[in-house]
Design a protein around this motif. Structure first.
Motif, PDB file in Angstrom:
ATOM      1  N   ARG A 172       0.961   6.741  -6.713  1.00 51.53           N
ATOM      2  CA  ARG A 172      -0.116   7.714  -6.860  1.00 51.53           C
ATOM      3  C   ARG A 172       0.452   9.137  -6.873  1.00 51.53           C
ATOM      4  N   ARG A 173       1.369   9.403  -5.941  1.00 54.08           N
ATOM      5  CA  ARG A 173       2.011  10.721  -5.884  1.00 54.08           C
ATOM      6  C   ARG A 173       2.689  11.046  -7.212  1.00 54.08           C
ATOM      7  N   HIS A 174       3.396  10.063  -7.759  1.00 54.39           N
ATOM      8  CA  HIS A 174       4.110  10.284  -9.016  1.00 54.39           C
ATOM      9  C   HIS A 174       3.134  10.517 -10.169  1.00 54.39           C
ATOM     10  N   ALA A 175       2.070   9.715 -10.227  1.00 56.23           N
ATOM     11  CA  ALA A 175       1.101   9.839 -11.321  1.00 56.23           C
ATOM     12  C   ALA A 175       0.397  11.191 -11.302  1.00 56.23           C
ATOM     13  N   GLN A 204      -8.217  -2.228  -1.118  1.00 50.86           N
ATOM     14  CA  GLN A 204      -7.769  -1.968  -2.488  1.00 50.86           C
ATOM     15  C   GLN A 204      -6.485  -1.162  -2.541  1.00 50.86           C
ATOM     16  N   GLN A 205      -5.847  -0.958  -1.383  1.00 51.83           N
ATOM     17  CA  GLN A 205      -4.615  -0.185  -1.258  1.00 51.83           C
ATOM     18  C   GLN A 205      -4.840   1.287  -1.605  1.00 51.83           C
ATOM     19  N   LEU A 206      -6.066   1.747  -1.435  1.00 54.32           N
ATOM     20  CA  LEU A 206      -6.374   3.167  -1.552  1.00 54.32           C
ATOM     21  C   LEU A 206      -6.330   3.786  -0.163  1.00 54.32           C
ATOM     22  N   PRO A 207      -5.842   5.021  -0.032  1.00 55.83           N
ATOM     23  CA  PRO A 207      -5.835   5.657   1.287  1.00 55.83           C
ATOM     24  C   PRO A 207      -7.258   5.735   1.853  1.00 55.83           C
ATOM     25  N   GLN A 208      -7.423   5.309   3.081  1.00 59.36           N
ATOM     26  CA  GLN A 208      -8.705   5.426   3.763  1.00 59.36           C
ATOM     27  C   GLN A 208      -8.651   6.492   4.835  1.00 59.36           C
ATOM     28  N   ALA A 258       0.828  -1.199   0.000  1.00 55.72           N
ATOM     29  CA  ALA A 258       0.000   0.000   0.000  1.00 55.72           C
ATOM     30  C   ALA A 258       0.865   1.253   0.000  1.00 55.72           C
ATOM     31  N   GLN A 259       1.973   1.241   0.740  1.00 54.57           N
ATOM     32  CA  GLN A 259       2.884   2.382   0.736  1.00 54.57           C
ATOM     33  C   GLN A 259       3.466   2.602  -0.655  1.00 54.57           C
ATOM     34  N   THR A 260       3.786   1.516  -1.335  1.00 56.80           N
ATOM     35  CA  THR A 260       4.280   1.626  -2.712  1.00 56.80           C
ATOM     36  C   THR A 260       3.208   2.225  -3.619  1.00 56.80           C
ATOM     37  N   ALA A 278       5.598  22.225   8.434  1.00 55.95           N
ATOM     38  CA  ALA A 278       4.751  22.697   9.530  1.00 55.95           C
ATOM     39  C   ALA A 278       3.739  21.639   9.947  1.00 55.95           C
ATOM     40  N   LEU A 279       3.329  20.783   9.010  1.00 54.39           N
ATOM     41  CA  LEU A 279       2.362  19.733   9.319  1.00 54.39           C
ATOM     42  C   LEU A 279       3.026  18.461   9.827  1.00 54.39           C
ATOM     43  N   GLY A 280       4.295  18.280   9.494  1.00 55.70           N
ATOM     44  CA  GLY A 280       5.019  17.106   9.947  1.00 55.70           C
ATOM     45  C   GLY A 280       4.719  15.867   9.109  1.00 55.70           C
ATOM     46  N   ARG A 281       5.254  14.751   9.563  1.00 52.45           N
ATOM     47  CA  ARG A 281       5.115  13.488   8.851  1.00 52.45           C
ATOM     48  C   ARG A 281       3.682  12.960   8.957  1.00 52.45           C
ATOM     49  N   ALA A 282       3.210  12.360   7.881  1.00 53.66           N
ATOM     50  CA  ALA A 282       1.843  11.843   7.853  1.00 53.66           C
ATOM     51  C   ALA A 282       1.816  10.352   8.169  1.00 53.66           C
ATOM     52  N   GLN A 283       0.731   9.930   8.792  1.00 55.96           N
ATOM     53  CA  GLN A 283       0.437   8.522   8.977  1.00 55.96           C
ATOM     54  C   GLN A 283      -0.727   8.178   8.048  1.00 55.96           C
ATOM     55  N   ILE A 284      -0.552   7.148   7.220  1.00 59.77           N
ATOM     56  CA  ILE A 284      -1.571   6.791   6.236  1.00 59.77           C
ATOM     57  C   ILE A 284      -2.018   5.353   6.475  1.00 59.77           C
TER      58      ILE A 284
END
Length: 203
Positions: A30-33, A152-156, A23-25, A141-147
């Motif tokens: 997704r970020r790249h696309a 389906q390996q989509l962010p929930q 899912a991290q991959t 300012a927001l810091g590191r995110a937890q996802i």
């Protein structure tokens, strides 16, 4: 005080399932696309329209919105459902401008700060450019995110900077072919923003 109209209590989706390496991959792909490798949430150009509901524990409102961005510029238009009164927030490298409030145009260096000072609404404007596309923001300012992801390996759910952003519905973007969120619920403390997306790309 900035007010659109009364809205219903926001309903959040069920708790997400744990993430995985796959899912991290998928998130990096997704970020790249979406062209977000450089970390600028206002890049590249895209648009969306739908319905917004906001509340801060004391006041609540809802209306239609149109979001257009590109080349580091943002245009956000909010329209009340009954009176059709319109508020417009614009932002670029030179600062932010808010039109439509009593007293005339207001200006500031940062869109989120200007909006909060003028209306009392806490909306992370720049980060929304990433969060609305289900990607964590690159913002010190927001810091590191937890996802966390669904089956389906989509962010929930994305948790970042004290905000919790939940995604409960998806629809295909006709331009990129990617599945994009069509229901987004963001919350930090008493501040809540709900977006229901009717379409990606403005007619």
């Amino acid at each position: 005080m900035f007010t659109l109209s009364g809205c219903q209590t926001l309903q959040l989706p069920p708790a997400p399932v744990p993430s995985s390496a796959a899912a991290q991959t998928a998130q990096q792909q997704r970020r790249h696309a979406l062209g977000l490798d450089a970390g600028d949430c206002l890049q590249p150009g895209w648009a969306m329209a739908g319905r917004m509901a906001i509340s801060n524990g004391k006041d609540a409102g809802s209306g239609r919105f149109e979001w257009t961005q590109g080349a580091g510029q943002l245009h956000l238009q909010l329209t009340a459902p009954i009176t059709a009164q319109t508020w417009v927030l614009e932002s670029d490298a030179n600062g932010a401008r808010l039109d439509g409030l009593a007293g005339g145009t207001r200006r500031g260096q940062d869109a989120a700060t200007l909006l909060h000072e003028a209306t009392g609404w806490d909306i992370p404007v720049a980060a929304l450019g990433c969060w609305m596309r289900a990607v964590a923001a690159h913002d010190a300012a927001l810091g590191r995110a937890q996802i966390q992801f669904d089956a389906q390996q989509l962010p929930q759910r994305i948790e970042q900077g004290g905000w919790q952003i939940d995604y409960s519905r998806w629809q295909p973007d006709p331009f990129t072919g990617l599945l994009m969120p069509s229901r987004i619920d963001a919350q930090r403390g008493n501040s809540r923003v709900r977006l229901v997306v009717d379409r990606w790309g403005l007619e």
